[in-house]
Scaffold this motif. Structure first.
Motif, PDB file in Angstrom:
ATOM      1  N   CYS A 254       1.509   9.542   4.598  1.00 11.55           N
ATOM      2  CA  CYS A 254       0.223   9.541   3.877  1.00 11.55           C
ATOM      3  C   CYS A 254      -0.782   8.634   4.581  1.00 11.55           C
ATOM      4  O   CYS A 254      -1.965   8.670   4.287  1.00 11.55           O
ATOM      5  CB  CYS A 254       0.409   9.092   2.435  1.00 11.55           C
ATOM      6  SG  CYS A 254       0.762   7.329   2.252  1.00 11.55           S
TER       7      CYS A 254
ATOM      8  N   VAL B  11       6.195   9.805   3.706  1.00 16.67           N
ATOM      9  CA  VAL B  11       5.610  11.142   3.649  1.00 16.67           C
ATOM     10  C   VAL B  11       4.436  11.280   4.611  1.00 16.67           C
ATOM     11  O   VAL B  11       3.764  12.310   4.639  1.00 16.67           O
ATOM     12  CB  VAL B  11       5.153  11.518   2.214  1.00 16.67           C
ATOM     13  CG1 VAL B  11       6.349  11.616   1.284  1.00 16.67           C
ATOM     14  CG2 VAL B  11       4.128  10.534   1.683  1.00 16.67           C
TER      15      VAL B  11
ATOM     16  N   ALA C 298       0.811  -1.224   0.000  1.00 21.62           N
ATOM     17  CA  ALA C 298       0.000   0.000   0.000  1.00 21.62           C
ATOM     18  C   ALA C 298       0.837   1.263   0.000  1.00 21.62           C
ATOM     19  O   ALA C 298       0.315   2.345  -0.238  1.00 21.62           O
ATOM     20  CB  ALA C 298      -0.922   0.008   1.217  1.00 21.62           C
TER      21      ALA C 298
ATOM     22  N   LYS D  37      11.997   8.431   3.207  1.00 20.31           N
ATOM     23  CA  LYS D  37      11.041   8.379   2.106  1.00 20.31           C
ATOM     24  C   LYS D  37       9.589   8.512   2.562  1.00 20.31           C
ATOM     25  O   LYS D  37       8.727   8.911   1.790  1.00 20.31           O
ATOM     26  CB  LYS D  37      11.198   7.060   1.327  1.00 20.31           C
ATOM     27  CG  LYS D  37      12.544   6.925   0.624  1.00 20.31           C
ATOM     28  CD  LYS D  37      12.419   6.104  -0.644  1.00 20.31           C
ATOM     29  CE  LYS D  37      11.768   6.928  -1.757  1.00 20.31           C
ATOM     30  NZ  LYS D  37      11.668   6.262  -3.025  1.00 20.31           N
TER      31      LYS D  37
ATOM     32  N   LYS E   2       2.617   4.222  -1.049  1.00 21.65           N
ATOM     33  CA  LYS E   2       2.753   4.905  -2.323  1.00 21.65           C
ATOM     34  C   LYS E   2       4.034   5.725  -2.383  1.00 21.65           C
ATOM     35  O   LYS E   2       4.328   6.334  -3.396  1.00 21.65           O
ATOM     36  CB  LYS E   2       1.528   5.781  -2.586  1.00 21.65           C
ATOM     37  CG  LYS E   2       1.301   6.880  -1.576  1.00 21.65           C
ATOM     38  CD  LYS E   2      -0.012   7.580  -1.885  1.00 21.65           C
ATOM     39  CE  LYS E   2      -0.184   8.820  -1.028  1.00 21.65           C
ATOM     40  NZ  LYS E   2      -1.459   9.483  -1.287  1.00 21.65           N
ATOM     41  N   ALA E   3       4.784   5.739  -1.296  1.00 20.06           N
ATOM     42  CA  ALA E   3       6.047   6.465  -1.298  1.00 20.06           C
ATOM     43  C   ALA E   3       7.227   5.534  -1.545  1.00 20.06           C
ATOM     44  O   ALA E   3       8.368   5.989  -1.593  1.00 20.06           O
ATOM     45  CB  ALA E   3       6.227   7.196   0.028  1.00 20.06           C
ATOM     46  N   GLY E   4       6.962   4.240  -1.668  1.00 13.49           N
ATOM     47  CA  GLY E   4       8.065   3.297  -1.836  1.00 13.49           C
ATOM     48  C   GLY E   4       8.977   3.274  -0.624  1.00 13.49           C
ATOM     49  O   GLY E   4      10.164   2.987  -0.722  1.00 13.49           O
TER      50      GLY E   4
END
Lengths: 169, 414
Positions: free
Chosen positions: A99, A97, A74, A95, A76-78
Motif C-alpha cells: 500500500c 499488501v 503507518a 502480510k 495498515k496491514a499490520g
C-alpha cells in the motif's frame, strides 16, 4: 529492551560510493545467493541499502530500525513489527499488501517499493546470514559497521583512515 | 489508573501500545462495537480484490489482548459517557469505570441523501460486515456501480471487477481522486481503469435508486440510468461524535482536542478519524482521516494518558495507494488555491509517470507522485519539519531527492 540493539552504522567520510554494498545486499537477498545467479533471477532481487549522494556527502543508507518506527505506526496491514529483544524492525512479506504507506512516511526514504513483487523491501540486518550483514562485510573501506551504538563509537574513533582524512583536511 | 479505549482500529491500537510501552500493569480495557479481534479496515479492499486471502485482515496477532494484558469488550457498543461518574455505558446495560478515557470511534460512511438508498444491494465500504455483505451480493450481480472516485471507491471498483462484475464508477466531480490529488493524476487513473474495462462517468450525481426492494438501476441528474444490482458508496466518512453528547466535549465536525489529544472534558482524550487536529502543513484545523495520522494521534493520546507528556506535532493530509500496479502517493497541498504558490509538474502519459511539487515561499508544501514513489517520505519529512528547501530546489525538481540531500537541513531543523 534488555541490551543495546545492534544496527548498521555508516561513516559517511569513508564511503567512496563504489556501491559494493548495494550489490552484496541484492545477492544476499537473492534465491541463488550468488552474483551470477542473482543477475539471472526473475524477479531481480532488490537491494535494500542505497548509496545516496548529497551535495556534500556520500551516505550508504538503509533502514535505521528506529526506536519510534513510523513505518510500523503507518502500516495498515499490520505487516511491520519491532522485535523488543533485538530492536529490529521487520516486514512480514506475507502480510504486506504494497500500500506504500511506509514509503510515504519513512523520513529516511529507507523503505523501498519493490515494484517487481509489489511489496516493501527494507533492510532485515541479514538476520539469517551467519557472517552478518552483507553490506558490512562487502564494504572495502570500512565505512559500514554492524554493532551497538557504543561499539560503533569505539570503532569510529579507532579508524586510522579517518584520522588520515582529518589530518589531510 | 484504569485506561479505557473506545475503538479497536489504528488510533485505539496506537494508544494501547503506547500505554503498554510505559505501563505494563495498569488495567486497560478496549471497547469495540465490532466483534472481530483488531483487524485492518483498510484491508477489506485488498481482500475483495484478491490480493490477500480471505479473513487475513489481522492488524495484530489474535493473542494481542492476552499478551498485552488488555480486557477486550468486543461486540459491545459504547452508548454514553457519564463524565461526572467517569463511566462508559454499554449497549448491553453494563458500565465501565475509567480514570482516563480515549474516544477512538472513527467515522462512518456519509449517507448519500438519495431516495431509495436503503434498498438491498447498496453498501458502504468501511468494515468487515460490509465486505461480507458485498460477497453475498456479488454472486448474483451482473452490473456494479461505485459512487465515488476516491481511493476507497477505486479500490472497491477494482474488487468488483476482480469478481467478474461489470463495473462502472460514477462521480460527481470532473475527475477521479479529486479529494486526493489533481486533475492530471485523475486522468492517468481514468485511462488506466478504462483500459482495464471499468467505465468511468464524471460530473453526474445519483438522484434515485430504482428497483423493488433490491436495487436494479441508478437514475442520474443528467437523466441517464445505469444498471446496477450492486452499488458501493465510496463517499467520505463523517466522524462518529455521538458520545460527546451530554458532556463538555466540544464538537465542530469532529471532536476538538488540544495538542495532547485531550478534549474539553478532563481525562477524556480523542484520536483518529473522529478527532479534529491541526494540519502541520496548512495550519488549519481539520479531520485528516488517514491511517498514519490516526495511529500517531492514538499513540500521542496513549502516552499522555499514561502520564508521559507528549505533544502531537500535527496531522498531514496524505494518501498512498496502488491501482492496477500504478502506485500513487499524495502529500500536503496538491491543489493550491490563492496566491503565493509555485507549482512544478512533469507528465509522461505513455509511461504513466507524473509528479508535481507545490512550493510556498521557501517551503515545500505538497507533492503528488504517480508511477514512481521512491523516497516519498523524504518529501513528507521536509514538509512536516518546515525545512527551508531553497538551496535544494533544483535537486527536488530533478527527482534527485534522498536523505543524504536533506540530512544537513533536517539535522539543522531539529
Amino acid at each position: 529492551m534488555t541490551s543495546q540493539p545492534r544496527k548498521i552504522f555508516a561513516i559517511s567520510e569513508l564511503c567512496t560510493a563504489c556501491r559494493s554494498c548495494e550489490i552484496a545486499c541484492a545477492v544476499a537477498h537473492s534465491r541463488s545467493a550468488s552474483l551470477i545467479g542473482a543477475i539471472l533471477e526473475v524477479p531481480l532481487p532488490r537491494y535494500r541499502i542505497e548509496v545516496q549522494a548529497g551535495s556534500t556527502l556520500n551516505l550508504p543508507l538503509n533502514c535505521r530500525h528506529c526506536d519510534e518506527p513510523e513505518c510500523l505506526f503507518a502500516c495498515k496491514a499490520g505487516a511491520v513489527s519491532k522485535d523488543e529483544a533485538t530492536g529490529q524492525v521487520r516486514v512480514d512479506l506475507e502480510k504486506c499488501v504494497g500500500c506504500w504507506m511506509c514509503v510515504m512516511i519513512c523520513p529516511y526514504g529507507a523503505v523501498i517499493p519493490d515494484a517487481l513483487i509489489g511489496k516493501a523491501a527494507k533492510c532485515d540486518l541479514c538476520e539469517n546470514r551467519a557472517e552478518g550483514p552483507a553490506c558490512v562485510t562487502s564494504c572495502l573501506t570500512g565505512a559500514l559497521f554492524y554493532g551497538t551504538e557504543e561499539e560503533f563509537e569505539e570503532y569510529r574513533n579507532t579508524r586510522p583512515l579517518l584520522k588520515q582524512l582529518k589530518a589531510h583536511r | 489508573m484504569h485506561h479505557v479505549i473506545i475503538g479497536n482500529s489504528a488510533a485505539g491500537i496506537g494508544a494501547a501500545e503506547a500505554i503498554r510501552q510505559i505501563d505494563k500493569e495498569a488495567p486497560l480495557t478496549i471497547i469495540s462495537d465490532e466483534s472481530e479481534s483488531a483487524y485492518s479496515r483498510a484491508l477489506i479492499s485488498y481482500e475483495l480484490a484478491g490480493w490477500i486471502g480471505k479473513g487475513n485482515l489481522d492488524l495484530r496477532p489474535r493473542e494481542f489482548y492476552q499478551e498485552k494484558n488488555i480486557a477486550a469488550h468486543l461486540g459491545k457498543r459504547a452508548i454514553k459517557i457519564d463524565a461526572g461518574k467517569k463511566q462508559v455505558h454499554l449497549n448491553d446495560g453494563s458500565r465501565v469505570d475509567y480514570d482516563r478515557l480515549l474516544i477512538a470511534t472513527g467515522g462512518s460512511p456519509q449517507q448519500m441523501g438519495v431516495p431509495g438508498e436503503d434498498k438491498k444491494g447498496i453498501f458502504g465500504f468501511r468494515n468487515y460486515r460490509d465486505l461480507l455483505n458485498i460477497y453475498d451480493a456479488i454472486i448474483t450481480a451482473e452490473h456494479g456501480v461505485v459512487l465515488g472516485g476516491g481511493c476507497i471507491g477505486l479500490q472497491a471498483a477494482s474488487g468488483l471487477h476482480h469478481h467478474g462484475v461489470k463495473t462502472s464508477i460514477a462521480i460527481a466531480s470532473a475527475h477521479l481522486l479529486s479529494q486526493v490529488a489533481d486533475a492530471e493524476c485523475g486522468d492517468i487513473y481514468q485511462r488506466l481503469f478504462e483500459s482495464n474495462g471499468i467505465a468511468i462517468k464524471t460530473s453526474m450525481k445519483p438522484v434515485e435508486f430504482r428497483g423493488v426492494g433490491q436495487v436494479g438501476s441508478i437514475g442520474f441528474d443528467d437523466g441517464s440510468e445505469m444498471p446496477a444490482q450492486i452499488v458501493i458508496s465510496g463517499k467520505g466518512v463523517k466522524p462518529n461524535t455521538e458520545l460527546a453528547e451530554g458532556t463538555k466535549i466540544k464538537v465542530d465536525r469532529g471532536i476538538i482536542v488540544d495538542d495532547r489529544m485531550c478534549t474539553a472534558e478532563p481525562d477524556v482524550f480523542a484520536a483518529g478519524d473522529v478527532a479534529v487536529t491541526q494540519d502541520c502543513v496548512t495550519c488549519e484545523s481539520t479531520v485528516n482521516a488517514v491511517w498514519p495520522c490516526a495511529y500517531e494521534q492514538g499513540r500521542t493520546a496513549g502516552f499522555n494518558m499514561a502520564g508521559r507528556d507528549r505533544v502531537y506535532d500535527g496531522s498531514m493530509r496524505m494518501n498512498a495507494a496502488e491501482f492496477f500496479r500504478v502506485p500513487l502517493i499524495s502529500i500536503g497541498v496538491v491543489k493550491p488555491q490563492g496566491d503565493g504558490y509555485e507549482v512544478h509538474s512533469y507528465l509522461d502519459k505513455s509511461r504513466m509517470v507524473y509528479w508535481k511539487m507545490v512550493f510556498k515561499g521557501k517551503l515545500l508544501v505538497g507533492a503528488v507522485l504517480v508511477g514512481r514513489v521512491e523516497r516519498a517520505g523524504v518529501l513528507a519529512n521536509l514538509m512536516r519539519k518546515h525545512i527551508d528547501v531553497s538551496s535544494i530546489k533544483g535537486e527536488l525538481l530533478a527527482g534527485r531527492y534522498n536523505y543524504a540531500l536533506i540530512k544537513p537541513l533536517a539535522e539543522g531543523a531539529e
